[in-house]
Design an enzyme around this catalytic site. Sequence first.
Site: not given
Length: 431
Positions: A206, A340
């Site tokens: 990330e 999400k």
Amino acid sequence: MYVEIIDVRAREVLDSRGNPTVEVEVLLEDGSFGSAIVPSGASTGKFEALELRDGDKKRYMGKGVLKAVEHVNEIIAPRVVGLNAFDQVYLDKVLLELDGTENKSKLGANAILGVSMAVARAASESAGVPLYKYLGGANAKILPVPFMNVINGGAHADNSLDIQEFMLVPAGAPSFKEALRYGAEVFHTLKKILKDAGHVTAVGDEGGFAPNLSSNEEAIQVLIEAIKKAGYEPGKDIYIALDCAASEFYNEETGKYNIDGTEKTGDELIEYYSMLIDKYWPVIISIEDPFEQEDWDSYVKFTQKVGGKVQIVGDDLYVTNVKRLEKGIELFASNSILIKLNQIGSVTETLDAIEMAKTAGMTNVISHRSGETEDTFIADLAVATNAGMIKTGSLSRSERIAKYNRLLRIEEELGDAAIYKGLGAFYSIKR
């Protein structure tokens, strides 16, 4: 409005980890076009909708998505061609009925979500409005506070840290543009601090650093040092958020948590987190997934104890699923939910979860996955729903930066109408 879908097609492309994922393209009768690429998680909740993989070990180590692609091209496309692209709710209902399973295991959540997102994009182009306006209407104007994952541990890194993410939260900035600058400056300062201390500064999935620090607490201390050295005040200009991803360090056999080299019960872990909150007050503002995804008791106790002053975010706990969220609201298990798209697998169900959380007085944090792509759908989703918060990685790697750059453009486009709430976005706590 009524504009027919005339073509739907899918292909296999790669995500930021070099793993296959699904891309879907949709064409409407007026020539409008929409495409979407589906993300993929590493630390996944056991209650998530199923991401369909081929399982053929001779191809992409079994991670191919040709079955999901085939399901779009052979099963979904014939059913949705001819439908109105502007009726997202009906489209998603058709997709769910076509699958017919609780967890989308027949067609695959990656197949269903790709179509759902691509149709929304095509409809927004047909309407001549940006995606955030199409999904959110005229009142979509709140830019989210970014949660920037700059130190990685847990399942996202090969290091000694148990906590998966240590994030910068520039809630004291006056605008999104400035928040991004605050974060970038601290990110570069942090890199120098780590380098000077002899740590490797390669970045993880990330975009954050994965240093081998001695403890989770040292990671917090290093972040505070970086915030100060960059010229900002911790707990005023920039806060810290943690994603513990506790399911990853929970031992099912003993029913205990392995953290910082010791075994802790749920109650002992509550004391550990409470100690960190008090010791570094008011710097730690948000804690995500502090307990295992079925440890409802610890969530309830922890929320009762600190939920008035710290945001407690359920991710694996809820998996963007309204049924699990309903239980959480009933128990008051947390005061926030992570959102999400690919956990639940359709645009409509995602919007339903956001709406339910808001109605219950909970905050929503719109989130990326560790396996991301250049797709910026979640940036528009954050503004569309006035969620006020987004978690989309560090200040490096272009699949993360793509979302930040999209938000910069949206803020500029909105002009004086744009609102950056900062600390006000955390409406479920008192600061």
